[in-house]
Design an enzyme around this catalytic site. Sequence first.
Site, PDB file in Angstrom:
ATOM      1  N   ASP A  72     -99.239  38.836 -55.529  1.00 59.32           N
ATOM      2  CA  ASP A  72    -100.688  38.927 -55.411  1.00 59.32           C
ATOM      3  C   ASP A  72    -101.161  38.261 -54.124  1.00 59.32           C
ATOM      4  OD1 ASP A  72    -103.142  39.793 -56.357  1.00 59.32           O
ATOM      5  OD2 ASP A  72    -103.527  37.971 -57.497  1.00 59.32           O
ATOM      6  N   CYS A  73    -100.499  38.622 -53.015  1.00 56.96           N
ATOM      7  CA  CYS A  73    -100.700  37.958 -51.733  1.00 56.96           C
ATOM      8  C   CYS A  73    -101.040  38.994 -50.654  1.00 56.96           C
ATOM      9  CB  CYS A  73     -99.415  37.196 -51.363  1.00 56.96           C
ATOM     10  SG  CYS A  73     -99.411  36.423 -49.732  1.00 56.96           S
ATOM     11  N   GLY A  74    -101.707  38.548 -49.610  1.00 55.14           N
ATOM     12  CA  GLY A  74    -102.005  39.448 -48.498  1.00 55.14           C
ATOM     13  C   GLY A  74    -100.769  39.997 -47.827  1.00 55.14           C
ATOM     14  N   THR A  76     -97.971  40.811 -49.574  1.00 56.34           N
ATOM     15  CA  THR A  76     -97.121  41.439 -50.586  1.00 56.34           C
ATOM     16  C   THR A  76     -96.560  42.785 -50.142  1.00 56.34           C
ATOM     17  OG1 THR A  76     -98.245  40.284 -52.399  1.00 56.34           O
ATOM     18  CG2 THR A  76     -97.036  42.273 -52.980  1.00 56.34           C
TER      19      THR A  76
END
Length: 207
Positions: A72-74, A76
Amino acid sequence: MTGRQRILKIVYPLWIAITKLMGRNTMMLTNSRHVPPAESIYSLQVPLSNGNTVPLESYKGKKLLLVNTASDCGYTNQYNELQKLYQQFNNQLEIIAFPANDFKEQEKGSDSDIAQFCKINFGVTFPLAKKSVVVKANDQNNIFKWLTSKAKNGWNEKAPSWNFSKYLIDEQGTLINYFDPSISPLSDEVIKAVSVEGRRQTADGRQ
């Protein structure tokens, strides 16, 4: 994939461009003197998300890219780039992802949830480790203790700055590069580092 994850995937190229423009998460470190490790990484094993355990000794003779990851990361969408890199250099490179919830709680899923997410959304076929702690802490994953301790790897103390920090091990088990998250797995820098075969001799015969 959640709505937030879909948005992050769409804006990923813009996110990378902005972080590079701002100079965020763009550090690269190189073991230019090829300092050997004080302790062999091949003595370590990786518990995988599927319940198996893989000894790193089984990867001797190939380069090994170790990456802390989150769903759930920029960054990903780098799962997609890591898979492409893995397919491109499959005969000479192995990749292991280390899911971790160390940065803004961006990996809350279980091991099975993470594995399903990676397979369905990015077609990941390289191994996923069990979720663990990768930052410096008492319960830090043993692999990352080695990667971030000069007393073990020979030269590097740099811990992951965020999700998708990358550590490259050469064919003999020496840590040769660190790449920050904004350095794409398909960047010229990573491709060049993966492509170089074995140890290069200097003009005077030193490694």
